[in-house]
Design an enzyme around this catalytic site. Sequence first.
Site, PDB file in Angstrom:
ATOM      1  N   ASP A   4       4.804  -2.647   3.120  1.00 29.17           N
ATOM      2  CA  ASP A   4       4.940  -2.058   1.781  1.00 29.17           C
ATOM      3  C   ASP A   4       4.658  -0.560   1.767  1.00 29.17           C
ATOM      4  OD1 ASP A   4       5.385  -4.651   0.658  1.00 29.17           O
ATOM      5  OD2 ASP A   4       3.234  -5.007   0.732  1.00 29.17           O
ATOM      6  N   ASP A   8       0.481  -4.916  -0.528  1.00 26.47           N
ATOM      7  CA  ASP A   8      -0.779  -5.133   0.196  1.00 26.47           C
ATOM      8  C   ASP A   8      -0.646  -5.032   1.694  1.00 26.47           C
ATOM      9  OD1 ASP A   8       0.690  -7.562   0.474  1.00 26.47           O
ATOM     10  OD2 ASP A   8      -1.175  -8.567   1.017  1.00 26.47           O
ATOM     11  N   ASP A  31       5.596  -6.167  -4.264  1.00 26.45           N
ATOM     12  CA  ASP A  31       5.734  -7.142  -3.188  1.00 26.45           C
ATOM     13  C   ASP A  31       5.338  -8.506  -3.752  1.00 26.45           C
ATOM     14  OD1 ASP A  31       5.947  -8.230  -0.582  1.00 26.45           O
ATOM     15  OD2 ASP A  31       3.792  -8.014  -0.325  1.00 26.45           O
TER      16      ASP A  31
END
Length: 1196
Positions: free
Chosen positions: A904, A900, A489
Amino acid sequence: MAASNRPHPGPSFQSPGSAGPDLSSPTSSKKSDNSQIANLHPQQRPDTLQNSSSQLSISSNSWRANSVSFGSKGVRYGSRGGAESEGFSMSRREINDEDARLVYVNDPLKTNERFEFAGNSIRTGKYSVFTFLPRNLFEQFHRVAYMYFLVIAILNQLPQLAVFGRGASILPLASVLLVTAVKDAYEDWRRHRSDRIENNRMSSVLVNDRFQHKKWKDIQVGEVIKILATETMPCDIVLLSTSDPTGVAYVQTINLDGESNLKTRYAKRETLSRVPEKDMISGLINCEKPNRNIYGFQANMEIDGKRVSLGPSNIVLRGCVLKNTDWAVGVAVYAGRETKAMLNNSGAPSKRSRLETHMNREIILLSSFLVVLCTIVSVCAGVWLRRHRDELDIMPFYRRKDYSEQEVDNYKYYGWGMEIFFSFLMSVIVFQIMIPISLYISMELVRVGQAYFMIRDDKMFDAASNTRFQCRALNINEDLGQIKYVFSDKTGTLTENKMEFQFASVSGVDYSGEKTEYFGEQGGYSIQVEGQVWRPKMKVQVDRELLQLSQTRNDMKSKEIYDFFLALAACNTIVPIVVNTSDPTEKLIDYQGESPDEQALVYAAAAYGFMLIERTSGHIVIDIQGERQRFNVLGMHEFDSDRKRMSVILGYPDSTVKVFVKGADTTMFKVIDKSLNLDVVKATETHLHSYSSIGLRTLVVGMRGLSIPEFDQWQSSYEIASTALMGRAGLLRKVAINLENNLSLLGASAIEDRLQKGVPEAIESLRTANIKVWVLTGDKQETAISIGYSSKLLTSKMTQIIINNNSKTSCKKSLEDALIMSRKLINVTRASDDDASYVALIIDGTSLVYILDTELEEQLFELASKCAVVLCCRVAPLQKAGIVALIKNRTDDMTLAIGDGANDVSMIQMADVGVGLSGQEGRQAVMASDFAMGQFRFLVPLLLVHGHWNYQRMGYMILYNFYRNALFVLVLFWYVLFTGFTLTTAITEWSSVLYSVIYTAIPTIVIGILDKDLSRRSLMTFPQLYGAGQRQESYNAKLFWLTMADTLWQSIVAFFIPLFAYWKSDIDSSSIGDLWTLAVVFMVNIHLAMDVIRWTWISHASIWGSIIATCICVIVIDAVPVLPGYWAIFNLASSGLFWVCLLGILVAAMIPRFIVKMFMQHCKPCDIQIAREAEKFSNRIESTRNGEIEMYPPQR
């Protein structure tokens, strides 16, 4: 201020009995309570704001991403519609009697009369005193190897097949089962202890019109509960009233999802005024059955003959903490194991190590080899019996007939066919350790040791958040050494997710600091409240020109700037918290909210003189250049993933009504009225492009006025949508879309999300290690490309292939063209002997909609596999998982996903290894991950150092265990061939049992935890060394067969040297058996010692200590008169031939291995051996630190 030391939010200033100032008094906002809008719409209440479309839509999406089964039909990674339809299924269907639970408020007896709902006692423990033994054994015997050894132990209990003593045959399996059972029992005891503490906590429950203390475990569904400030919710409760007159309560969900920012929950106006101790509280709540969706709630409540709707903003979940609210009263709707928190308490998904999967292939081969050995023995036994059938009655040591009785009968002879069958089964018993049962327990212990050192590694300790590395899945440590693809990400993973306001474009004018530098005031903006100075907690640097214009209202430009910053201050869900400082005359305003972007915008507005100082569900107070103004919040539609914008309806003090909207440029320009000022729109688009190109996150702000008929129409539609029992989320979304149109463009904001420390260096190291790094982000393409350059993911040498399409046909053509281009580029680089990895693919989420789950997937895979970098922009959570699946399902390469946030989770769970970062977006990613850490840069030591060590150690340990056990079995096999295939053994049964437990078990575990083939410095300096794991150099089929060949040679040496040395002597079987035992133990330990790279005192103690322990055990066993072979070792060791044989065996067995090792290291060294040689000479390391050690080119 109120007489409390804890920080208060704005609403506390208006609470009854407060001695604090009225922050809205300096303005005309007082009369706004009696404004025209308020008079025209007396039914408008704060509770109408409670069920926004965003809460249902984006939250349902997040929940679905956590629980989706990626292999199932019906889930389309590329389909936006598919993601939505399943995610909202709970919210859109009508609650009928079959799907609902009825909760009678303040009547737990009636509530539980029809169906007895779960009590509030929780139990996370797996076992009880009575179920521990059967259930634990049942779980352990899920391992096929354990079943194998159980069958072996049972066969050995049969008189016809008894080779070893009955107790000795059970001991190995019993030892392994006992160790695992003790570990499981200890872990479960800790869970029970935690449950006991949790269940015995106290809460105030309404009993006979009085609140009385009651243990959590005794709370029932339907009871009314009172929670005080800083207390934790004992169950899932629907709010009835709070200490705030508007019914707002602030809760912290850190125990639920890890987010520390405060969230707002509301009580309905129908129950707000009820005082539980005085007023009779009754009603009926019709709510959905318990489910795992922590972001969704569908219910309605019948009270006083009126039905009102309940949504996610009306329920507070178990584990949440009440903050900045004196008290809250609610009714329990879900308790105990049926609470959403407990339903989500499932931990990280179970994954299986790639190395262990490959190991099973070798175990099948060893099983086949075992069958071959047993078949050879049984067939030879049949041939021997047939050849000597006339001599069996009187043959010594066999004697088929029993002459001890008058009637002569066969003695343990069951016929030729059955004897062959029994010989086969007895062979299986004798050769059972060919399948290494101790390997499983050894692997678990080694993984625990490896995890300990990973957790204690200070190089992976994040001082900023005071968090250490977490190892949440012990069974895939070695997979960290084989990663080929990293999917990351961007926001919060590569960047800090700590937003800082940088630039603004207002009415087509760019305030980007190009003409002037930042000019920040020393103390920042502040206001005076009863002699105290209040200032924002975080300072923001400001543009001098924009600051001067914001302080005046004389011209049109100043009015536009006023509206722009008012939108930034008002269009959000931020809660202002007043925090005490060491200076009693100064206080700080801490803006808390769920979005770091919103926090940055509100801090920016405060820096320019638009300071938000109070928020309730019904109004906000903003200090505008020293003048406090109160605005009624008449409506709000929060951000959702479909609209990608949020809006708020404000009632001005002068009775006018305006709607402010902010959101992503892709959706905002669709609802902007470009006919009003086309030049401003074009200028703003230009500014947005320039902001994005330097990596800034952008938002567009718009506004329009609402007439009374327009507001009436919106309010009517909103009331209908918010009280709908079916399709509420979709209806609310439609209401928002109808409101957010024909907007006047106010401007755009640019926020910087800075890269984390060490990210460029980390990506460079990963790429040098031949690890492909792909970035999957929801940000704009320009922003993602800019971050790609700053993080060294993209370089100027790379050719960028960009795919942005809006149809399947155009996507197909783009992919075909891109494939042709990539092939040409690769051919060019090959012709020039250059690296063939200078292609970067950049693709957006819209294109992926038409590619994923279609026939175009194959073309995308072919193109992506030719690229060094893939950058996916504007992708949804399920599309992230789809990209991971694209590689995982088509290659054998190991994948790792790191993120995080909640968006995700699906990607993390799809990858072979999932890493969660404990960042600004909560702990959803951490809770779903296999490993967790604080910074992206820690991925380098995790993979290049610990991953490499773990893989090398585990690969060697598995091969060593195969060798160790096969050597022992082959010695037994050779002996059987020389004893008439009778399956007798010269090695005592206790030595056979202790061989895998005491004689050889400890050294392999110690070396598996502590040995290091290379130092940390070498592994970090030369990332190319990581390729050894990608190429499976430490464990592969070639190494397995070489190990087996070496094992065969060593078994021949170990057996035949003593055989020939003592040929035609009168040595008994027990004595020569002791010699074979000692020879085998000495060989396997010296074999291990030859392969140890880093010697420590623990390594010395384990290896040489095992040899000493073996000698002691053999002496003790032979010193026991009741055991066979009494005093054998003493007689044997008294002769010089014994010591000559022992020394000869060790030399002859190890010479071939030593020669091969020397040849490979000097003539055909691998990268690891080259680097190891360089380590031996510090001057060579220093001289090559800034240069290169010549490595073999990586295999692509």
